[in-house]
Design a protein around this motif. Structure first.
Motif, PDB file in Angstrom:
ATOM      1  N   PHE A  36       1.138 -11.125  -1.918  1.00  0.00           N
ATOM      2  CA  PHE A  36       2.480 -10.595  -1.653  1.00  0.00           C
ATOM      3  C   PHE A  36       2.432  -9.078  -1.532  1.00  0.00           C
ATOM      4  CE2 PHE A  36       6.529  -8.939  -3.367  1.00  0.00           C
ATOM      5  CZ  PHE A  36       7.352  -9.354  -2.330  1.00  0.00           C
ATOM      6  N   HIS A  37       1.706  -8.442  -2.406  1.00  0.00           N
ATOM      7  CA  HIS A  37       1.564  -6.990  -2.390  1.00  0.00           C
ATOM      8  C   HIS A  37       0.969  -6.536  -1.054  1.00  0.00           C
ATOM      9  CE1 HIS A  37      -0.472  -3.128  -3.386  1.00  0.00           C
ATOM     10  NE2 HIS A  37       0.678  -2.914  -3.995  1.00  0.00           N
ATOM     11  N   GLN A  38      -0.058  -7.242  -0.591  1.00  0.00           N
ATOM     12  CA  GLN A  38      -0.687  -6.907   0.690  1.00  0.00           C
ATOM     13  C   GLN A  38       0.301  -7.070   1.848  1.00  0.00           C
ATOM     14  OE1 GLN A  38      -4.241  -9.296   0.939  1.00  0.00           O
ATOM     15  NE2 GLN A  38      -5.169  -8.295  -0.836  1.00  0.00           N
ATOM     16  N   LEU A  39       1.059  -8.177   1.827  1.00  0.00           N
ATOM     17  CA  LEU A  39       2.065  -8.405   2.863  1.00  0.00           C
ATOM     18  C   LEU A  39       3.108  -7.291   2.857  1.00  0.00           C
ATOM     19  CD1 LEU A  39       3.492 -10.367   4.975  1.00  0.00           C
ATOM     20  CD2 LEU A  39       4.809 -11.132   2.995  1.00  0.00           C
ATOM     21  N   ALA A  40       3.589  -6.947   1.688  1.00  0.00           N
ATOM     22  CA  ALA A  40       4.618  -5.908   1.578  1.00  0.00           C
ATOM     23  C   ALA A  40       4.117  -4.572   2.112  1.00  0.00           C
ATOM     24  CB  ALA A  40       5.066  -5.772   0.122  1.00  0.00           C
ATOM     25  N   GLU A  41       2.895  -4.218   1.769  1.00  0.00           N
ATOM     26  CA  GLU A  41       2.338  -2.948   2.229  1.00  0.00           C
ATOM     27  C   GLU A  41       2.145  -2.943   3.750  1.00  0.00           C
ATOM     28  OE1 GLU A  41       1.699  -0.215   0.125  1.00  0.00           O
ATOM     29  OE2 GLU A  41       2.692  -1.435  -1.404  1.00  0.00           O
ATOM     30  N   GLN A  42       1.703  -4.073   4.320  1.00  0.00           N
ATOM     31  CA  GLN A  42       1.417  -4.141   5.755  1.00  0.00           C
ATOM     32  C   GLN A  42       2.670  -4.316   6.600  1.00  0.00           C
ATOM     33  OE1 GLN A  42      -1.342  -7.386   6.093  1.00  0.00           O
ATOM     34  NE2 GLN A  42      -2.986  -6.284   5.069  1.00  0.00           N
ATOM     35  N   VAL A  43       3.649  -5.049   6.078  1.00  0.00           N
ATOM     36  CA  VAL A  43       4.826  -5.385   6.884  1.00  0.00           C
ATOM     37  C   VAL A  43       6.042  -4.561   6.480  1.00  0.00           C
ATOM     38  CG1 VAL A  43       6.401  -7.228   7.554  1.00  0.00           C
ATOM     39  CG2 VAL A  43       3.958  -7.706   7.333  1.00  0.00           C
ATOM     40  N   TYR A  44       6.475  -4.687   5.252  1.00  0.00           N
ATOM     41  CA  TYR A  44       7.735  -4.068   4.840  1.00  0.00           C
ATOM     42  C   TYR A  44       7.701  -2.546   4.868  1.00  0.00           C
ATOM     43  CZ  TYR A  44       8.615  -8.801   3.141  1.00  0.00           C
ATOM     44  OH  TYR A  44       8.761 -10.157   3.037  1.00  0.00           O
ATOM     45  N   LEU A  45       6.552  -1.961   4.584  1.00  0.00           N
ATOM     46  CA  LEU A  45       6.465  -0.506   4.598  1.00  0.00           C
ATOM     47  C   LEU A  45       6.034   0.041   5.954  1.00  0.00           C
ATOM     48  CD1 LEU A  45       5.031   0.249   1.050  1.00  0.00           C
ATOM     49  CD2 LEU A  45       7.401   0.337   1.853  1.00  0.00           C
ATOM     50  N   ASN A  46       5.747  -0.830   6.897  1.00  0.00           N
ATOM     51  CA  ASN A  46       5.383  -0.421   8.244  1.00  0.00           C
ATOM     52  C   ASN A  46       6.608   0.182   8.924  1.00  0.00           C
ATOM     53  OD1 ASN A  46       4.822  -0.532  11.134  1.00  0.00           O
ATOM     54  ND2 ASN A  46       3.070  -1.802  10.573  1.00  0.00           N
ATOM     55  N   PRO A  47       6.466   1.304   9.610  1.00  0.00           N
ATOM     56  CA  PRO A  47       7.616   1.905  10.298  1.00  0.00           C
ATOM     57  C   PRO A  47       8.238   0.993  11.354  1.00  0.00           C
ATOM     58  CG  PRO A  47       5.707   3.384  10.370  1.00  0.00           C
ATOM     59  CD  PRO A  47       5.255   2.110   9.724  1.00  0.00           C
ATOM     60  N   LYS A  48       7.488  -0.013  11.830  1.00  0.00           N
ATOM     61  CA  LYS A  48       8.045  -0.947  12.804  1.00  0.00           C
ATOM     62  C   LYS A  48       9.110  -1.854  12.182  1.00  0.00           C
ATOM     63  CE  LYS A  48       3.976  -1.190  15.749  1.00  0.00           C
ATOM     64  NZ  LYS A  48       2.963  -2.071  16.357  1.00  0.00           N
ATOM     65  N   PHE A  49       9.074  -2.016  10.848  1.00  0.00           N
ATOM     66  CA  PHE A  49      10.052  -2.858  10.158  1.00  0.00           C
ATOM     67  C   PHE A  49      11.259  -2.018   9.763  1.00  0.00           C
ATOM     68  CE2 PHE A  49      11.896  -4.205   6.079  1.00  0.00           C
ATOM     69  CZ  PHE A  49      12.450  -5.401   6.482  1.00  0.00           C
ATOM     70  N   GLN A  50      12.427  -2.497  10.128  1.00  0.00           N
ATOM     71  CA  GLN A  50      13.670  -1.836   9.745  1.00  0.00           C
ATOM     72  C   GLN A  50      14.633  -2.881   9.194  1.00  0.00           C
ATOM     73  OE1 GLN A  50      14.272   1.518   9.753  1.00  0.00           O
ATOM     74  NE2 GLN A  50      12.121   1.634  10.357  1.00  0.00           N
ATOM     75  N   ALA A  51      15.046  -2.709   7.960  1.00  0.00           N
ATOM     76  CA  ALA A  51      16.069  -3.576   7.373  1.00  0.00           C
ATOM     77  C   ALA A  51      17.409  -3.178   7.973  1.00  0.00           C
ATOM     78  CB  ALA A  51      16.076  -3.416   5.864  1.00  0.00           C
TER      79      ALA A  51
END
Length: 174
Positions: free
Chosen positions: A81-96
């Motif tokens: 989960f930590h790896q996913l969060a770092e790669q996806v959620y913190l990626n500038p391409k992801f915007q909530a």
């Protein structure tokens, strides 16, 4: 003269009200802490991407587990989960873009709580929508060292709405 049963019932009612008032603050506090831990899982990006708000309400061990709404993604343990969060959620391409929790139901007993709700979680990846609309979200929390943390979550999308969206996306035959 007041009958004995009316007197007893009156005393139970009068004495019962303060007992209820005394026990409810504990329940209200526990429920508020549980709800905060639940909401922090999906509300952490607002107003800034405070990933620690998310991490602080998740079990940081192998007991952490998530079923995602697609058929392939299962997160088994905090490290994936930590790896996913770092790669996806913190990626500038992801915007909530916005999150709404509807019909949240919480139950708890001792050091275990479970919940169910409807989740609308809107976002974008590289400008393309990644919305979960009317997702069913359920989970389990444990109270560890005095703090409520998420140990299991399950997300699913309603099959009837998916089928309808697919039907609507297929162009009519000529």
């Amino acid at each position: 003269m007041i009958s004995r049963s009316i007197l007893v019932l009156s005393l139970i009612f009068i004495l019962g009200v303060p007992m209820t008032a005394i026990s409810n603050p504990t329940d209200a506090l526990e429920l508020a802490q549980i709800e905060t831990a639940i909401r922090s899982v999906v509300m952490w990006p607002y107003p800034t991407k405070d990933i620690n708000r998310l991490y602080n309400v998740c079990a940081k061990d192998t007991s952490f587990f998530i079923f995602m709404p697609n058929s392939t993604d299962i997160i088994d343990g905090f490290e994936p989960f930590h790896q996913l969060a770092e790669q996806v959620y913190l990626n500038p391409k992801f915007q909530a873009k916005g999150t709404e929790i509807k019909d949240l139901k919480i139950w708890y007993s001792g050091n275990v709580a479970w919940y169910a709700c409807i989740l609308d979680d809107r976002g974008e990846w590289d400008g393309h929508p990644t919305d979960w609309v009317h997702a069913r979200w359920t989970g389990v929390l444990e109270k560890r060292e005095g703090k409520w943390i998420n140990v299991m979550m399950h997300y699913s999308l309603p099959a009837d709405e998916i089928a309808k969206a697919v039907r609507e996306s297929i162009p009519p035959r000529q």
